[in-house]
Motif scaffolding. Structure first.
Motif, PDB file in Angstrom:
ATOM      1  N   GLU A   9       0.831  -1.209   0.000  1.00  0.00           N
ATOM      2  CA  GLU A   9       0.000   0.000   0.000  1.00  0.00           C
ATOM      3  C   GLU A   9       0.864   1.258   0.000  1.00  0.00           C
ATOM      4  O   GLU A   9       0.570   2.228  -0.706  1.00  0.00           O
ATOM      5  N   GLN A  10       1.941   1.235   0.765  1.00  0.00           N
ATOM      6  CA  GLN A  10       2.845   2.386   0.785  1.00  0.00           C
ATOM      7  C   GLN A  10       3.536   2.561  -0.567  1.00  0.00           C
ATOM      8  O   GLN A  10       3.747   3.698  -1.020  1.00  0.00           O
ATOM      9  N   GLN A  11       3.867   1.461  -1.222  1.00  0.00           N
ATOM     10  CA  GLN A  11       4.461   1.545  -2.553  1.00  0.00           C
ATOM     11  C   GLN A  11       3.470   2.151  -3.539  1.00  0.00           C
ATOM     12  O   GLN A  11       3.847   2.949  -4.410  1.00  0.00           O
ATOM     13  N   PHE A  12       2.199   1.794  -3.400  1.00  0.00           N
ATOM     14  CA  PHE A  12       1.173   2.340  -4.278  1.00  0.00           C
ATOM     15  C   PHE A  12       1.046   3.848  -4.065  1.00  0.00           C
ATOM     16  O   PHE A  12       0.946   4.610  -5.027  1.00  0.00           O
ATOM     17  N   VAL A  13       1.067   4.279  -2.804  1.00  0.00           N
ATOM     18  CA  VAL A  13       0.995   5.720  -2.510  1.00  0.00           C
ATOM     19  C   VAL A  13       2.173   6.450  -3.151  1.00  0.00           C
ATOM     20  O   VAL A  13       2.010   7.535  -3.739  1.00  0.00           O
ATOM     21  N   GLU A  15       3.773   5.554  -5.782  1.00  0.00           N
ATOM     22  CA  GLU A  15       3.521   5.567  -7.232  1.00  0.00           C
ATOM     23  C   GLU A  15       2.541   6.681  -7.606  1.00  0.00           C
ATOM     24  O   GLU A  15       2.746   7.400  -8.601  1.00  0.00           O
ATOM     25  N   VAL A  16       1.481   6.835  -6.811  1.00  0.00           N
ATOM     26  CA  VAL A  16       0.490   7.878  -7.078  1.00  0.00           C
ATOM     27  C   VAL A  16       1.120   9.261  -6.916  1.00  0.00           C
ATOM     28  O   VAL A  16       0.879  10.166  -7.723  1.00  0.00           O
ATOM     29  N   LYS A  17       1.942   9.433  -5.886  1.00  0.00           N
ATOM     30  CA  LYS A  17       2.624  10.716  -5.683  1.00  0.00           C
ATOM     31  C   LYS A  17       3.497  11.062  -6.890  1.00  0.00           C
ATOM     32  O   LYS A  17       3.561  12.221  -7.322  1.00  0.00           O
ATOM     33  N   ALA A  18       4.177  10.055  -7.441  1.00  0.00           N
ATOM     34  CA  ALA A  18       5.025  10.283  -8.610  1.00  0.00           C
ATOM     35  C   ALA A  18       4.174  10.675  -9.814  1.00  0.00           C
ATOM     36  O   ALA A  18       4.553  11.563 -10.598  1.00  0.00           O
ATOM     37  N   PHE A  19       3.021  10.035  -9.960  1.00  0.00           N
ATOM     38  CA  PHE A  19       2.108  10.378 -11.058  1.00  0.00           C
ATOM     39  C   PHE A  19       1.622  11.818 -10.922  1.00  0.00           C
ATOM     40  O   PHE A  19       1.600  12.581 -11.904  1.00  0.00           O
ATOM     41  N   ILE A  20       1.265  12.222  -9.714  1.00  0.00           N
ATOM     42  CA  ILE A  20       0.791  13.587  -9.482  1.00  0.00           C
ATOM     43  C   ILE A  20       1.902  14.596  -9.753  1.00  0.00           C
ATOM     44  O   ILE A  20       1.668  15.651 -10.360  1.00  0.00           O
ATOM     45  N   ALA A  21       3.114  14.272  -9.322  1.00  0.00           N
ATOM     46  CA  ALA A  21       4.249  15.167  -9.574  1.00  0.00           C
ATOM     47  C   ALA A  21       4.491  15.320 -11.075  1.00  0.00           C
ATOM     48  O   ALA A  21       4.806  16.420 -11.558  1.00  0.00           O
ATOM     49  N   GLU A  22       4.322  14.246 -11.813  1.00  0.00           N
ATOM     50  CA  GLU A  22       4.465  14.299 -13.272  1.00  0.00           C
ATOM     51  C   GLU A  22       3.382  15.188 -13.882  1.00  0.00           C
ATOM     52  O   GLU A  22       3.658  16.023 -14.748  1.00  0.00           O
ATOM     53  N   ALA A  69     -13.520  -9.610 -14.488  1.00  0.00           N
ATOM     54  CA  ALA A  69     -14.446  -9.878 -15.583  1.00  0.00           C
ATOM     55  C   ALA A  69     -14.982  -8.595 -16.202  1.00  0.00           C
ATOM     56  O   ALA A  69     -15.421  -8.590 -17.358  1.00  0.00           O
ATOM     57  N   TYR A  70     -14.950  -7.490 -15.433  1.00  0.00           N
ATOM     58  CA  TYR A  70     -15.447  -6.207 -15.934  1.00  0.00           C
ATOM     59  C   TYR A  70     -14.330  -5.198 -16.157  1.00  0.00           C
ATOM     60  O   TYR A  70     -14.569  -3.994 -16.245  1.00  0.00           O
ATOM     61  N   GLY A  71     -13.095  -5.700 -16.240  1.00  0.00           N
ATOM     62  CA  GLY A  71     -11.974  -4.825 -16.547  1.00  0.00           C
ATOM     63  C   GLY A  71     -11.226  -4.306 -15.342  1.00  0.00           C
ATOM     64  O   GLY A  71     -10.285  -3.518 -15.489  1.00  0.00           O
ATOM     65  N   GLY A  72     -11.612  -4.718 -14.135  1.00  0.00           N
ATOM     66  CA  GLY A  72     -10.940  -4.273 -12.927  1.00  0.00           C
ATOM     67  C   GLY A  72      -9.740  -5.127 -12.575  1.00  0.00           C
ATOM     68  O   GLY A  72      -9.348  -6.021 -13.329  1.00  0.00           O
ATOM     69  N   LYS A  73      -9.182  -4.866 -11.409  1.00  0.00           N
ATOM     70  CA  LYS A  73      -8.005  -5.605 -10.947  1.00  0.00           C
ATOM     71  C   LYS A  73      -8.289  -6.424  -9.689  1.00  0.00           C
ATOM     72  O   LYS A  73      -7.403  -7.110  -9.187  1.00  0.00           O
ATOM     73  N   GLU A  74      -9.506  -6.281  -9.167  1.00  0.00           N
ATOM     74  CA  GLU A  74      -9.909  -6.984  -7.938  1.00  0.00           C
ATOM     75  C   GLU A  74      -9.000  -6.640  -6.756  1.00  0.00           C
ATOM     76  O   GLU A  74      -8.756  -7.470  -5.880  1.00  0.00           O
ATOM     77  N   LEU A  75      -8.505  -5.414  -6.742  1.00  0.00           N
ATOM     78  CA  LEU A  75      -7.718  -4.958  -5.601  1.00  0.00           C
ATOM     79  C   LEU A  75      -8.655  -4.578  -4.460  1.00  0.00           C
ATOM     80  O   LEU A  75      -9.800  -4.193  -4.682  1.00  0.00           O
ATOM     81  N   PRO A  76      -8.196  -4.659  -3.228  1.00  0.00           N
ATOM     82  CA  PRO A  76      -9.029  -4.212  -2.100  1.00  0.00           C
ATOM     83  C   PRO A  76      -9.395  -2.734  -2.254  1.00  0.00           C
ATOM     84  O   PRO A  76      -8.640  -1.937  -2.828  1.00  0.00           O
ATOM     85  N   GLY A  77     -10.556  -2.367  -1.733  1.00  0.00           N
ATOM     86  CA  GLY A  77     -11.030  -0.988  -1.842  1.00  0.00           C
ATOM     87  C   GLY A  77     -10.099   0.033  -1.223  1.00  0.00           C
ATOM     88  O   GLY A  77     -10.177   1.222  -1.562  1.00  0.00           O
ATOM     89  N   ILE A  78      -9.201  -0.414  -0.345  1.00  0.00           N
ATOM     90  CA  ILE A  78      -8.270   0.510   0.298  1.00  0.00           C
ATOM     91  C   ILE A  78      -7.412   1.234  -0.735  1.00  0.00           C
ATOM     92  O   ILE A  78      -7.024   2.389  -0.535  1.00  0.00           O
ATOM     93  N   TYR A  79      -7.157   0.600  -1.882  1.00  0.00           N
ATOM     94  CA  TYR A  79      -6.329   1.247  -2.901  1.00  0.00           C
ATOM     95  C   TYR A  79      -7.050   2.436  -3.521  1.00  0.00           C
ATOM     96  O   TYR A  79      -6.425   3.461  -3.829  1.00  0.00           O
ATOM     97  N   GLU A  80      -8.359   2.332  -3.706  1.00  0.00           N
ATOM     98  CA  GLU A  80      -9.116   3.466  -4.224  1.00  0.00           C
ATOM     99  C   GLU A  80      -9.172   4.586  -3.194  1.00  0.00           C
ATOM    100  O   GLU A  80      -9.119   5.771  -3.551  1.00  0.00           O
ATOM    101  N   TYR A  81      -9.264   4.210  -1.934  1.00  0.00           N
ATOM    102  CA  TYR A  81      -9.222   5.229  -0.882  1.00  0.00           C
ATOM    103  C   TYR A  81      -7.872   5.940  -0.875  1.00  0.00           C
ATOM    104  O   TYR A  81      -7.801   7.174  -0.808  1.00  0.00           O
ATOM    105  N   ASN A  84      -7.618   8.337  -3.761  1.00  0.00           N
ATOM    106  CA  ASN A  84      -8.391   9.552  -3.524  1.00  0.00           C
ATOM    107  C   ASN A  84      -7.757  10.444  -2.470  1.00  0.00           C
ATOM    108  O   ASN A  84      -7.860  11.677  -2.537  1.00  0.00           O
ATOM    109  N   GLU A  85      -7.102   9.860  -1.488  1.00  0.00           N
ATOM    110  CA  GLU A  85      -6.407  10.661  -0.473  1.00  0.00           C
ATOM    111  C   GLU A  85      -5.351  11.549  -1.122  1.00  0.00           C
ATOM    112  O   GLU A  85      -5.256  12.745  -0.823  1.00  0.00           O
ATOM    113  N   GLU A  86      -4.556  10.969  -2.000  1.00  0.00           N
ATOM    114  CA  GLU A  86      -3.486  11.749  -2.617  1.00  0.00           C
ATOM    115  C   GLU A  86      -4.042  12.755  -3.626  1.00  0.00           C
ATOM    116  O   GLU A  86      -3.509  13.856  -3.757  1.00  0.00           O
TER     117      GLU A  86
END
Length: 396
Positions: A9-13, A15-22, A69-81, A84-86
């Motif tokens: 989860e921290q690695q994902f955060v 990654e998102v921070k790097a995307f926002i900086a870009e 089956a609908y194009g998602g990744k089946e990740l836990p909802g915490i990743y979407e949270y 959105n936090e970042e």
């Protein structure tokens, strides 16, 4: 109860921070990232913000918790949270109601036709939705809505009015609640429809709020909708609405804007001088800031309880109500404190060249009341807590 995020989860955060900086290097970054817009900073209401959402889609950030089956990744909802936090920390648009309220409901209850038509477009950030719930006589008591849907051939004829529809002025589709059985108990006769916003029978009139947030009143006159665009089962709309609102409270009311606002207030009292001394040297200011710091930590813990309850497979209705009530009113207290500290200078509008902090605090003071209304007023949140947690009677 462990509130620490795991390594992935921290690695994902990060990654998102790097995307926002870009993205912050883009020519339109000032439009995309604008936390001073307060509650409407979550919207994709400009070309720049829609471009940003498409960039998020390309990174695979849309529908991460959806089934594969609908194009998602089946990740836990915490990743979407966490995403959105970042996003909310910098005032960028959130992943939105298309992924959450609309998409999740279609996955659980929608027909195969609706899933095929809307889910891929949501994942690509090609479509925006407006939620048509509130009416002139049905706000907090949403089940009192009166917009009529009457059988007409192979579809339904809709007539009525909606109020305070955020996103109606730029959305592509209307997620519309209507009464399909006027003789049923008020919670039982409601259905949901998907209606194109460019239908000739739909008239949109913008309403600018105190905080310069644009909402809308919408008139629906003889709008015919094919039965294929009925969402789920007939007269089950109230159930779907409640599910969607629980999801909204979980993902939309993030903690980071509170943290950023408190840090900005802390910077204000350190940098603002009165009689040659910083405001932070005033004992009364120090006491108030200490209390607000404690309040911010309390809000953080309430948000973490929402996450924990959701991670255990439950619907965090009580936890979300507590978090929403406390955090939205805390936003108001922070703005009020800044106005009090600044005195008359704090009342200057952002368009005034002499406005302190670019008029941020006066704007925030006007904008924050909206958050105590959206997704259920503070009074509604108190009722949820009273009924579901304290087992208090409905009537006194």
């Amino acid at each position: 109860m462990n509130f620490d995020f795991g390594e992935q989860e921290q690695q994902f955060v990060a990654e998102v921070k790097a995307f926002i900086a870009e993205q912050a290097l883009s020519a339109d970054a000032d439009d995309v990232m604008n936390p001073n817009r307060e509650s409407d900073s979550i919207l994709s209401d400009t070309p720049a913000r829609k471009r940003f959402n498409r960039a998020m889609a390309e990174r695979g950030y849309m529908g991460m918790s959806w089934p594969k089956a609908y194009g998602g990744k089946e990740l836990p909802g915490i990743y979407e949270y966490l995403l959105n936090e970042e996003l909310s920390r910098v005032g960028a648009p959130l992943i939105g109601k298309g992924v959450g309220c609309v998409g999740q409901t279609l996955i659980r209850h929608g027909s195969e036709k609706l899933k095929a038509e809307f889910l891929p477009a949501i994942l690509k950030a090609e479509i925006e939705f407006a939620l048509g719930y509130t009416e002139p006589g049905a706000g907090s008591d949403l089940a009192s809505l009166k917009l009529k849907a009457e059988r007409s051939g192979e579809g339904w004829l809709l007539n009525g009015q909606k109020m305070f529809t955020t996103s109606a002025h730029f959305a592509d589709w209307y997620w519309l609640a209507a009464r399909t059985d006027p003789n049923a108990p008020k919670h039982k006769g409601i259905s949901l429809f998907l209606v194109p916003m460019d239908h000739p029978g739909i008239t949109i009139t913008p309403i600018e709020t105190l905080g310069e947030h644009v909402t809308n009143q919408v008139f629906i006159d003889d709008v015919w909708v094919h039965e294929d665009y009925l969402v789920g089962e007939l007269n089950k709309g109230w159930t779907y609405i409640c599910e969607a609102l629980d999801y909204e409270r979980f993902t939309f009311y993030t903690f980071s804007p509170l943290e950023e606002k408190f840090n900005a207030l802390l910077e204000l009292v350190n940098d603002t001088h009165r009689d040659g001394e910083p405001l932070s040297a005033d004992s009364s200011v120090r006491r108030q800031m200490a209390r607000l710091a404690t309040d911010v930590e309390t809000a953080k813990m309430l948000q973490r309880r929402v996450i924990y309850a959701a991670s255990q497979g439950g619907v965090p209705s009580i936890e979300a109500a507590e978090c929403k009530l406390y955090s939205t009113e805390l936003h108001q207290r922070l703005s009020q404190a800044a106005i009090d500290f600044l005195g008359e200078q704090g009342l200057l509008h952002k368009d005034d060249v002499d406005a302190a902090a670019g008029g941020k605090w006066e704007w925030s003071y006007r904008a924050t009341p909206l958050d105590t209304i959206g997704a259920g007023t503070s009074e509604i949140q108190k009722n949820i807590i009273a009924r579901k947690k304290l087992n208090l009677p409905l009537e006194y």
